[in-house]
Design a protein around this motif. Structure first.
Motif, PDB file in Angstrom:
ATOM      1  N   GLU A  91      -4.684   7.086  -3.040  1.00  0.00           N
ATOM      2  CA  GLU A  91      -5.651   7.096  -1.938  1.00  0.00           C
ATOM      3  C   GLU A  91      -5.701   8.469  -1.270  1.00  0.00           C
ATOM      4  O   GLU A  91      -6.761   9.014  -1.014  1.00  0.00           O
ATOM      5  CB  GLU A  91      -5.280   5.990  -0.936  1.00  0.00           C
ATOM      6  CG  GLU A  91      -6.384   5.639   0.042  1.00  0.00           C
ATOM      7  CD  GLU A  91      -6.399   6.530   1.264  1.00  0.00           C
ATOM      8  OE1 GLU A  91      -7.444   6.600   1.929  1.00  0.00           O
ATOM      9  OE2 GLU A  91      -5.384   7.193   1.558  1.00  0.00           O
ATOM     10  N   ASP A  99      -0.024   2.433  -3.568  1.00  0.00           N
ATOM     11  CA  ASP A  99      -1.390   2.963  -3.565  1.00  0.00           C
ATOM     12  C   ASP A  99      -1.602   4.216  -2.728  1.00  0.00           C
ATOM     13  O   ASP A  99      -2.633   4.874  -2.860  1.00  0.00           O
ATOM     14  CB  ASP A  99      -2.362   1.883  -3.067  1.00  0.00           C
ATOM     15  CG  ASP A  99      -2.339   0.638  -3.938  1.00  0.00           C
ATOM     16  OD1 ASP A  99      -2.133   0.775  -5.157  1.00  0.00           O
ATOM     17  OD2 ASP A  99      -2.509  -0.469  -3.383  1.00  0.00           O
ATOM     18  N   PHE A 119       0.835  -1.202   0.000  1.00  0.00           N
ATOM     19  CA  PHE A 119       0.000   0.000   0.000  1.00  0.00           C
ATOM     20  C   PHE A 119       0.872   1.256   0.000  1.00  0.00           C
ATOM     21  O   PHE A 119       0.661   2.174  -0.792  1.00  0.00           O
ATOM     22  CB  PHE A 119      -0.934  -0.001   1.215  1.00  0.00           C
ATOM     23  CG  PHE A 119      -1.671   1.294   1.396  1.00  0.00           C
ATOM     24  CD1 PHE A 119      -2.734   1.631   0.582  1.00  0.00           C
ATOM     25  CD2 PHE A 119      -1.282   2.197   2.380  1.00  0.00           C
ATOM     26  CE1 PHE A 119      -3.404   2.841   0.734  1.00  0.00           C
ATOM     27  CE2 PHE A 119      -1.950   3.403   2.549  1.00  0.00           C
ATOM     28  CZ  PHE A 119      -3.013   3.719   1.728  1.00  0.00           C
ATOM     29  N   GLY A 129      -5.321  -0.290   3.003  1.00  0.00           N
ATOM     30  CA  GLY A 129      -4.396  -1.263   2.433  1.00  0.00           C
ATOM     31  C   GLY A 129      -4.597  -2.665   2.957  1.00  0.00           C
ATOM     32  O   GLY A 129      -3.758  -3.536   2.746  1.00  0.00           O
TER      33      GLY A 129
END
Length: 181
Positions: free
Chosen positions: A42, A38, A34, A154
Motif C-alpha cells: 500500500e 499489506d 494490514f 485496512g
C-alpha cells in the motif's frame, strides 16, 4: 545528516520507512493483518504515484546518511485557504529519533513555504492514539485545532484524527525566527 529533495531513486527507502513507521506507531490502531501483510504494498503504491506524478504543490525532503534514508517529510503547499500548507507525512526511523531530524525537516518545509507561498501557515493531522507525535508537535508550538473521524487503510474502525496547526505568525516559520534575532 544530509537533507535534499526526494527523487524517484528514493522510492524504496521512503516506502520502507513509511511502512515500518506505521507498523511501529499504529499497532492497535490499524488492523494487525494490514500492518503485517499489506502495508508495504500500500505504501509503495502511494509513493510510486507521488514520485512519478507529483502534484504541482508537492514538496518532499529526505534526510540521508550514507545513502540510507533516516527521515522524510511530504507537504502540499497552500493546500488549505484557512490553514496553509498541509504536511501529509513526517517520519523518522526509530534508530534516528531524538536526534533533531524531524525538527529539521519541519524547518526546511517551513522555509520552503516562506519562500513559495503568501499564506505561511502549516497544518498536519495526528491520530489521537499517537501521543508521542502529539507531544513532539506541541513542543514545537503547534496547537490542536479540531478532531475528526478518519477511516484508516485496512478496513479497520474509524479513528480520531487531530488537526494541529501553526498559524502564519508562529515562531516555527523562518520569517518569524529572523524577526526575533
Amino acid at each position: 545528516m544530509q537533507y535534499r529533495i526526494a527523487n524517484m531513486d528514493d522510492l524504496e527507502g521512503i516506502a520502507q520507512l513509511h511502512a515500518e513507521s506505521w507498523r511501529n506507531s499504529y499497532r492497535g490502531i490499524f488492523p494487525d493483518d494490514f500492518l503485517d501483510h499489506d502495508v508495504w504494498d500500500e505504501r509503495q503504491n502511494a509513493w510510486v504515484s507521488r514520485l512519478s506524478s507529483p502534484k504541482k504543490n508537492q514538496h518532499i525532503i529526505v534526510a540521508t546518511d550514507n545513502d540510507e534514508i533516516y527521515g522524510f517529510i511530504c507537504a502540499f503547499g497552500h493546500e488549505s485557504v484557512q490553514w496553509g500548507t498541509f504536511i501529509d507525512n513526517l517520519h523518522v526511523s526509530t534508530a534516528a529519533q531524538g536526534k533533531g531530524i524531524g525538527k529539521q525537516l519541519l524547518y526546511l518545509i517551513a522555509e520552503w513555504v516562506d519562500k513559495s507561498f503568501e499564506h505561511k501557515g502549516l497544518y498536519l493531522e495526528v491520530l489521537e492514539d499517537n501521543v508521542g507525535a502529539q507531544h513532539f508537535y506541541h513542543r514545537l508550538g503547534a496547537r490542536h485545532q479540531e478532531t475528526n473521524l478518519w477511516q484508516p487503510p485496512g478496513n479497520g474502525e474509524k479513528v480520531n484524527d487531530m488537526l494541529f496547526v501553526w498559524e502564519n505568525d508562529h515562531p516555527l516559520l523562518p520569517h518569524n525566527i529572523a524577526a526575533k534575532a
